[in-house]
Design a protein around this motif. Structure first.
Motif, PDB file in Angstrom:
ATOM      1  N   TYR A 151       0.854  -1.201   0.000  1.00 51.18           N
ATOM      2  CA  TYR A 151       0.000   0.000   0.000  1.00 51.18           C
ATOM      3  C   TYR A 151       0.886   1.245   0.000  1.00 51.18           C
ATOM      4  CZ  TYR A 151      -2.358   3.993   1.966  1.00 51.18           C
ATOM      5  OH  TYR A 151      -2.805   5.268   2.194  1.00 51.18           O
ATOM      6  N   ASN A 200      -7.991   0.261  11.842  1.00 55.10           N
ATOM      7  CA  ASN A 200      -7.458   1.522  12.368  1.00 55.10           C
ATOM      8  C   ASN A 200      -7.946   1.767  13.801  1.00 55.10           C
ATOM      9  OD1 ASN A 200      -7.857   2.825   9.088  1.00 55.10           O
ATOM     10  ND2 ASN A 200      -5.917   2.356  10.055  1.00 55.10           N
ATOM     11  N   LEU A 201      -7.170   2.562  14.529  1.00 57.62           N
ATOM     12  CA  LEU A 201      -7.382   2.714  15.971  1.00 57.62           C
ATOM     13  C   LEU A 201      -8.744   3.284  16.332  1.00 57.62           C
ATOM     14  CD1 LEU A 201      -6.311   2.679  18.892  1.00 57.62           C
ATOM     15  CD2 LEU A 201      -5.425   4.987  18.491  1.00 57.62           C
ATOM     16  N   MET A 217      -7.629  -4.381  21.360  1.00 58.10           N
ATOM     17  CA  MET A 217      -6.274  -4.652  21.827  1.00 58.10           C
ATOM     18  C   MET A 217      -5.365  -3.470  21.514  1.00 58.10           C
ATOM     19  SD  MET A 217      -3.826  -7.885  20.923  1.00 58.10           S
ATOM     20  CE  MET A 217      -4.967  -9.053  21.683  1.00 58.10           C
ATOM     21  N   TYR A 219      -1.824  -2.618  20.619  1.00 53.68           N
ATOM     22  CA  TYR A 219      -0.736  -3.440  20.078  1.00 53.68           C
ATOM     23  C   TYR A 219       0.629  -2.988  20.623  1.00 53.68           C
ATOM     24  CZ  TYR A 219      -4.278  -4.961  16.696  1.00 53.68           C
ATOM     25  OH  TYR A 219      -5.407  -5.455  16.116  1.00 53.68           O
ATOM     26  N   ARG A 232       1.368   8.660  17.042  1.00 46.11           N
ATOM     27  CA  ARG A 232       0.911   9.021  15.713  1.00 46.11           C
ATOM     28  C   ARG A 232       0.409  10.469  15.722  1.00 46.11           C
ATOM     29  NH1 ARG A 232       3.125   4.984  15.071  1.00 46.11           N
ATOM     30  NH2 ARG A 232       2.539   3.085  13.926  1.00 46.11           N
ATOM     31  N   ARG A 296       2.203  -5.033  16.770  1.00 42.89           N
ATOM     32  CA  ARG A 296       1.659  -5.404  15.452  1.00 42.89           C
ATOM     33  C   ARG A 296       2.783  -5.270  14.426  1.00 42.89           C
ATOM     34  NH1 ARG A 296      -3.270  -1.899  12.830  1.00 42.89           N
ATOM     35  NH2 ARG A 296      -1.633  -0.296  12.810  1.00 42.89           N
ATOM     36  N   ASP A 299       4.210  -1.925  12.369  1.00 40.70           N
ATOM     37  CA  ASP A 299       4.010  -0.667  13.098  1.00 40.70           C
ATOM     38  C   ASP A 299       5.354   0.031  13.338  1.00 40.70           C
ATOM     39  OD1 ASP A 299       1.325  -0.268  13.392  1.00 40.70           O
ATOM     40  OD2 ASP A 299       1.153  -1.415  15.228  1.00 40.70           O
TER      41      ASP A 299
HETATM   42  C1  WQD Z   1      -2.476   3.616  14.803  1.00 47.24           C
HETATM   43  C2  WQD Z   1      -1.898   3.073  16.098  1.00 47.24           C
HETATM   44  C3  WQD Z   1      -1.522   0.704  16.114  1.00 47.24           C
HETATM   45  C4  WQD Z   1      -5.712  -0.535  16.069  1.00 47.24           C
HETATM   46  C5  WQD Z   1      -2.483   3.475   8.822  1.00 47.24           C
HETATM   47  C6  WQD Z   1      -1.857   3.531   7.468  1.00 47.24           C
HETATM   48  C7  WQD Z   1      -1.690   4.963   7.036  1.00 47.24           C
HETATM   49  C8  WQD Z   1      -3.026   5.645   7.106  1.00 47.24           C
HETATM   50  C9  WQD Z   1      -3.621   5.542   8.509  1.00 47.24           C
HETATM   51  C10 WQD Z   1      -4.057   5.567   4.921  1.00 47.24           C
HETATM   52  C11 WQD Z   1      -0.813   2.015  15.864  1.00 47.24           C
HETATM   53  C12 WQD Z   1      -2.554   1.104  17.166  1.00 47.24           C
HETATM   54  C13 WQD Z   1      -4.575   0.252  16.060  1.00 47.24           C
HETATM   55  C14 WQD Z   1      -6.019  -1.323  17.214  1.00 47.24           C
HETATM   56  C15 WQD Z   1      -4.033  -0.500  18.269  1.00 47.24           C
HETATM   57  N1  WQD Z   1      -3.935   5.087   6.158  1.00 47.24           N
HETATM   58  N2  WQD Z   1      -3.763   0.269  17.151  1.00 47.24           N
HETATM   59  N3  WQD Z   1      -5.163  -1.281  18.281  1.00 47.24           N
HETATM   60  O1  WQD Z   1      -1.063   2.083  11.152  1.00 47.24           O
HETATM   61  O2  WQD Z   1      -0.613   4.465  11.952  1.00 47.24           O
HETATM   62  O3  WQD Z   1      -1.627   4.118   9.734  1.00 47.24           O
HETATM   63  O4  WQD Z   1      -3.723   4.132   8.811  1.00 47.24           O
HETATM   64  O5  WQD Z   1      -3.508   6.484   4.419  1.00 47.24           O
HETATM   65  O6  WQD Z   1      -1.207   4.971   5.713  1.00 47.24           O
HETATM   66  O7  WQD Z   1      -0.562   2.959   7.551  1.00 47.24           O
HETATM   67  O8  WQD Z   1      -2.967   3.664  11.746  1.00 47.24           O
HETATM   68  O9  WQD Z   1      -4.988   3.442  13.119  1.00 47.24           O
HETATM   69  O10 WQD Z   1      -3.970   1.332  12.098  1.00 47.24           O
HETATM   70  O11 WQD Z   1      -2.823   2.475  14.003  1.00 47.24           O
HETATM   71  O12 WQD Z   1      -3.280  -0.486  19.250  1.00 47.24           O
HETATM   72  O13 WQD Z   1      -7.062  -2.078  17.275  1.00 47.24           O
HETATM   73  O14 WQD Z   1      -2.937   2.425  16.830  1.00 47.24           O
HETATM   74  O15 WQD Z   1      -0.655  -0.311  16.615  1.00 47.24           O
HETATM   75  O16 WQD Z   1       0.195   2.169  16.840  1.00 47.24           O
HETATM   76  P1  WQD Z   1      -1.462   3.511  11.202  1.00 47.24           P
HETATM   77  P2  WQD Z   1      -3.772   2.683  12.718  1.00 47.24           P
END
Ligand code: WQD
Length: 346
Positions: A151, A200-201, A217, A219, A232, A296, A299
């Motif tokens: 991606y 996503n979170l 969870m 991560y 983030r 995860r 990450d």
């Molecule tokens: C954020 C934090 C997880 C879910 C991704 C794409 C990025 C953009 C945004 C498109 C991390 C933690 C998450 C959960 C958790 N997308 N988390 N428990 O990975 O920073 O970015 O989405 O443009 O390109 O890479 O976003 O929201 O998945 O995770 O602890 O159930 O929340 O480990 O630290 P990410 P995310």
């Protein structure tokens, strides 16, 4: 009234951008194949703005069908390209799906932009192009690192494809690198609609709080950060949307001297996962059922933006703080739950 084509207009950021464009006097049309979105988003846009937006259910990979939309609208003065697959995990498991969809769609669209002499394009990119940066906050000149996922690679390649077109034509381009878009329109009439279990979170938080998920969870809490959880740059989707309108105005003003400009769209604030959860609990009054789990894959520890260029050059400003992000996300989730409950009762 300038007419803008928004691809992916039925999606999360696309629908919020339609609202901002309409509220700033633009005429808009959408191309969205509805493979990962719903026309209900345009119902919400109409309820907010009073304007009915026409969507063309076209697969952008189909050049002839895409070309027909441009032929029907020779007065398109700008294009904002959102339409792409964006699930990091899915892209790792199915890279060819991502390269085919995200790159062939872009190329087909750009061939139309070139053929019709559309002067301005805004491309939806992502902070994921920075990979795991050596220094934070990242600026637009922070070196690009090898993508952590297919991606992310499609975003890096997409930027290069747009940049190369701009360098070889009269098209002027703006690349917008989103950090973590979250939240929903204050009306709670449009918002994020993740397909299946949210990756996503913030949707994971709101669906857990709503009881749609039994628990969420975190991560990992053993990272070298102030509370052990990842950092983030969460940014409200309406602030992201606003930046797109400002980017078009910037392009139309003629101020952009270079073929392509890049802008970071983040708040400039790094927030940990646990801080995001605590903000949600504070604004919702809900005690979130979460557990600490293993890290995860893919990450990175921390990333957040230096957003000075967008603030100074685009005249952008951040209107929503973390509490507002969580408050609007929760209001949207509550509305979804209410709508689903009514549908079950009918
Ligand atoms: C954020 C934090 C997880 C879910 C991704 C794409 C990025 C953009 C945004 C498109 C991390 C933690 C998450 C959960 C958790 N997308 N988390 N428990 O990975 O920073 O970015 O989405 O443009 O390109 O890479 O976003 O929201 O998945 O995770 O602890 O159930 O929340 O480990 O630290 P990410 P995310």
């Amino acid at each position: 009234m300038a007419k803008i084509l928004v691809t992916g207009g039925c999606g999360y950021i696309g629908s919020h951008t339609l609202v901002d464009l309409i509220e700033h006097g633009y005429d808009v049309i959408s191309i969205d194949d509805l493979s990962r979105s719903s026309l209900s988003a345009l119902t919400g846009v109409e309820m907010i703005t009073g304007k009915k937006v026409k969507n063309y259910k076209v697969d952008l990979k189909n050049f002839d069908e895409t070309l027909a939309v441009f032929q029907e609208h020779p007065d398109i003065s700008g294009v904002i390209h959102f339409a792409a697959y964006k699930a990091v995990g899915e892209s790792v498991g199915n890279p060819l799906l991502y390269y085919e969809n995200n790159l062939l769609s872009l190329i087909s669209l750009l061939k139309c932009v070139k053929e019709f002499g559309i002067p301005h394009i805004v491309f939806s990119s992502s902070c994921t192009v920075y990979g795991n940066p050596d220094h934070i906050p990242v600026t637009e000149t922070t070196p690009i690192q090898p993508a952590a996922s297919p991606y992310g690679a499609t975003k890096q390649m997409g930027e290069e494809i747009v940049r190369n077109l701009a360098d070889s034509s009269d098209v002027k381009a703006v690349l917008l690198r989103y950090f973590n878009p979250v939240g929903a329109h204050p009306s709670a009439l449009i918002g994020e609609m993740p397909l299946g279990k949210p990756q996503n979170l913030v949707p994971a938080i709101t669906q857990t709080a709503a009881g749609k998920l039994p628990m969420m969870m975190v991560y990992g809490n053993d990272y070298p950060t102030r509370d052990g959880s990842c950092i983030r740059d969460y940014i409200h989707v309406c602030d992201i949307a606003r930046a797109h309108t400002l980017a078009l105005q910037y392009l139309a003003s003629g101020k952009q001297q270079t073929p392509t400009e890049v802008f970071n769209l983040g708040t400039g604030n790094g927030i940990t996962v646990l801080e995001a959860i605590h903000s949600f609990e504070a604004v919702s009054g809900v005690s979130l059922n979460y557990t600490i789990g293993p890290r995860r894959d893919c990450d990175i520890v921390a990333i957040y933006a230096n957003n000075e260029k967008a603030l100074q050059t685009l005249g952008w400003s951040i209107q929503y703080d973390l509490h507002a992000m969580m408050r609007t996300a929760w209001a949207w989730e509550c509305r979804i739950q209410e709508t689903e409950k009514q549908a079950r009762n009918n």
